[in-house]
Design an enzyme around this catalytic site. Structure first.
Site, PDB file in Angstrom:
ATOM      1  N   ASN A  11       0.877  -1.140  -0.295  1.00 36.53           N
ATOM      2  CA  ASN A  11      -0.128   0.110   0.055  1.00 36.53           C
ATOM      3  C   ASN A  11       1.140   1.032  -0.031  1.00 36.53           C
ATOM      4  O   ASN A  11       1.702   1.645   1.435  1.00 36.53           O
ATOM      5  CB  ASN A  11      -1.551  -0.319   1.062  1.00 36.53           C
ATOM      6  CG  ASN A  11      -1.784   1.053   0.976  1.00 36.53           C
ATOM      7  OD1 ASN A  11      -1.887   2.237   0.057  1.00 36.53           O
ATOM      8  ND2 ASN A  11      -2.101   0.883   2.628  1.00 36.53           N
ATOM      9  N   LYS A  13       0.284   4.168  -0.271  1.00 38.37           N
ATOM     10  CA  LYS A  13      -0.823   5.434   0.131  1.00 38.37           C
ATOM     11  C   LYS A  13      -0.571   6.627  -0.566  1.00 38.37           C
ATOM     12  O   LYS A  13      -0.555   6.624  -1.763  1.00 38.37           O
ATOM     13  CB  LYS A  13      -0.213   5.867   1.764  1.00 38.37           C
ATOM     14  CG  LYS A  13       0.073   4.532   3.029  1.00 38.37           C
ATOM     15  CD  LYS A  13       0.145   4.955   3.992  1.00 38.37           C
ATOM     16  CE  LYS A  13       0.423   3.780   4.308  1.00 38.37           C
ATOM     17  NZ  LYS A  13       0.430   3.366   6.229  1.00 38.37           N
ATOM     18  N   HIS A  97      -9.368   0.682   5.241  1.00 41.77           N
ATOM     19  CA  HIS A  97      -7.929   0.889   5.304  1.00 41.77           C
ATOM     20  C   HIS A  97      -8.076   1.979   7.245  1.00 41.77           C
ATOM     21  O   HIS A  97      -8.934   3.351   7.275  1.00 41.77           O
ATOM     22  CB  HIS A  97      -6.668   1.315   4.645  1.00 41.77           C
ATOM     23  CG  HIS A  97      -5.480   1.562   5.086  1.00 41.77           C
ATOM     24  ND1 HIS A  97      -5.373   2.960   5.829  1.00 41.77           N
ATOM     25  CD2 HIS A  97      -4.737   0.672   4.586  1.00 41.77           C
ATOM     26  CE1 HIS A  97      -3.893   2.202   6.688  1.00 41.77           C
ATOM     27  NE2 HIS A  97      -3.927   1.479   5.436  1.00 41.77           N
ATOM     28  N   GLU A  99      -6.391   4.281   7.797  1.00 43.33           N
ATOM     29  CA  GLU A  99      -7.048   6.148   7.881  1.00 43.33           C
ATOM     30  C   GLU A  99      -7.779   6.348   7.376  1.00 43.33           C
ATOM     31  O   GLU A  99      -8.342   7.325   6.876  1.00 43.33           O
ATOM     32  CB  GLU A  99      -5.177   5.842   7.045  1.00 43.33           C
ATOM     33  CG  GLU A  99      -3.694   5.889   7.298  1.00 43.33           C
ATOM     34  CD  GLU A  99      -3.285   5.437   7.086  1.00 43.33           C
ATOM     35  OE1 GLU A  99      -2.808   5.320   5.650  1.00 43.33           O
ATOM     36  OE2 GLU A  99      -2.248   5.211   7.524  1.00 43.33           O
ATOM     37  N   GLU A 167      -5.039  -5.221  11.185  1.00 44.16           N
ATOM     38  CA  GLU A 167      -4.201  -4.543  10.907  1.00 44.16           C
ATOM     39  C   GLU A 167      -4.515  -3.489  12.427  1.00 44.16           C
ATOM     40  O   GLU A 167      -5.489  -3.061  11.932  1.00 44.16           O
ATOM     41  CB  GLU A 167      -4.015  -3.364   9.717  1.00 44.16           C
ATOM     42  CG  GLU A 167      -4.168  -3.956   8.520  1.00 44.16           C
ATOM     43  CD  GLU A 167      -3.384  -3.251   6.977  1.00 44.16           C
ATOM     44  OE1 GLU A 167      -2.196  -3.218   6.864  1.00 44.16           O
ATOM     45  OE2 GLU A 167      -3.943  -2.162   6.912  1.00 44.16           O
ATOM     46  N   GLY A 173       2.556   1.591  10.383  1.00 45.97           N
ATOM     47  CA  GLY A 173       3.919   3.419  10.226  1.00 45.97           C
ATOM     48  C   GLY A 173       4.341   2.898  11.626  1.00 45.97           C
ATOM     49  O   GLY A 173       4.494   4.672  11.921  1.00 45.97           O
ATOM     50  N   SER A 213       3.968  -2.731  10.406  1.00 41.92           N
ATOM     51  CA  SER A 213       5.061  -2.306  10.665  1.00 41.92           C
ATOM     52  C   SER A 213       5.751  -3.882   9.760  1.00 41.92           C
ATOM     53  O   SER A 213       6.478  -3.735  10.992  1.00 41.92           O
ATOM     54  CB  SER A 213       5.820  -1.861  12.294  1.00 41.92           C
ATOM     55  OG  SER A 213       5.354  -0.772  12.216  1.00 41.92           O
TER      56      SER A 213
END
Ligand code: PEP
Length: 254
Positions: A11, A13, A97, A99, A167, A173, A213
């Site tokens: 991904n 992003k 996702h 985000e 996730e 991240g 991560s």
């Protein structure tokens, strides 16, 4: 070891440039060492960079959108619908996702509708779920995952083209990867949820990826877990380390 074919997703992003899309495709993606019988590899650039990857890719690597519209085509400025993605030859999309959920206000029901839309246009959907740190610490991880999955279950009967990406938000991240034991335990609970709420076939056949991560330093150990069927990778999917992550999955399956 998992009996399911592995999948490794990258991904990107909101990162990249036209030059990066071309050079990374040629220098890294086209040189990934994997057998497509063992592993599906899927990369997800921004919609702007996607055609540059698509035009240069030549190594059984698939392309995904990072998001699709809640709606069909029409007066929805800024949105790309699933039927347009299908028309452009894109067979995968991410949905949900963290985000999208936390920064762009997507509800569980929105994610479910987007998942249904992708499936309707023959896409394989990488459905992302996962808990926040406070939820993990509060002991409600499995409840959060069940709630996010139940919203999809309300709209989708056939889960055969869904891949679940678990996730944990606290791992995305941050460099704080879940231990193999924590990831395995949560994946097993997701599989139990599938058995109880979708079907035994879905529980046995649905690929559950771990994301958060993942790097070349931890992929080989994580992939040994029986309910981890691959990875969704953010930061490391923009680096040559993506090669080692794909290779770790391929080697473990071979
Ligand atoms: C992601 O964005 O889906 C992700 C897992 O990011 P990272 O690998 O950088 O934690």
């Amino acid at each position: 070891m998992s009996l399911r074919k592995y999948l490794v997703g990258g991904n990107w992003k909101s990162n990249g440039s036209m030059a990066f899309a071309k050079s990374f495709t040629n220098d890294v993606l086209n040189k990934l060492a994997f057998d497509p019988k063992n592993v599906d590899v899927v990369v997800s650039p921004t919609n702007l960079h996607l055609p540059a990857v698509q035009a240069n890719i030549g190594n059984n690597v698939n392309i995904a959108t990072q998001n699709i519209s809640l709606t069909g085509p029409g007066a929805f400025t800024g949105e790309v619908s699933a039927c347009m993605a299908q028309d452009a030859g894109i067979r995968y999309t991410l949905t949900g996702h963290s985000e999208r959920r936390s920064l762009f206000g997507e509800s569980d029901a929105d994610v479910a509708t987007k998942t249904k839309n992708g499936l309707m246009f023959d896409m394989t959907v990488l459905l992302c779920i996962g808990e926040q740190l406070a939820e993990r610490e509060g002991g409600v991880t499995n409840d959060v995952n069940a709630r996010q999955l139940a919203a999809v279950r309300e709209q989708v009967d056939d889960w055969s083209n869904i891949v679940i990406a678990y996730e944990p938000v606290w791992a995305i991240g941050t460099g704080k990867v879940a231990t193999p034991e924590v990831a395995q335990e949560t994946h097993a609970a997701i599989r139990e949820w599938l058995a109880a709420n979708v079907s035994k076939e879905a529980a046995d056949g649905t690929r559950i990826l771990y994301g958060g991560s993942v790097s070349d330093a931890n992929a080989a150990e994580l992939i040994t877990q029986p309910d981890i069927d691959g990875f969704l990778v953010g930061g490391a999917s923009l680096k040559p380390a993506f090669h080692q992550i794909v290779a770790a999955c391929n080697e473990h399956k071979a």
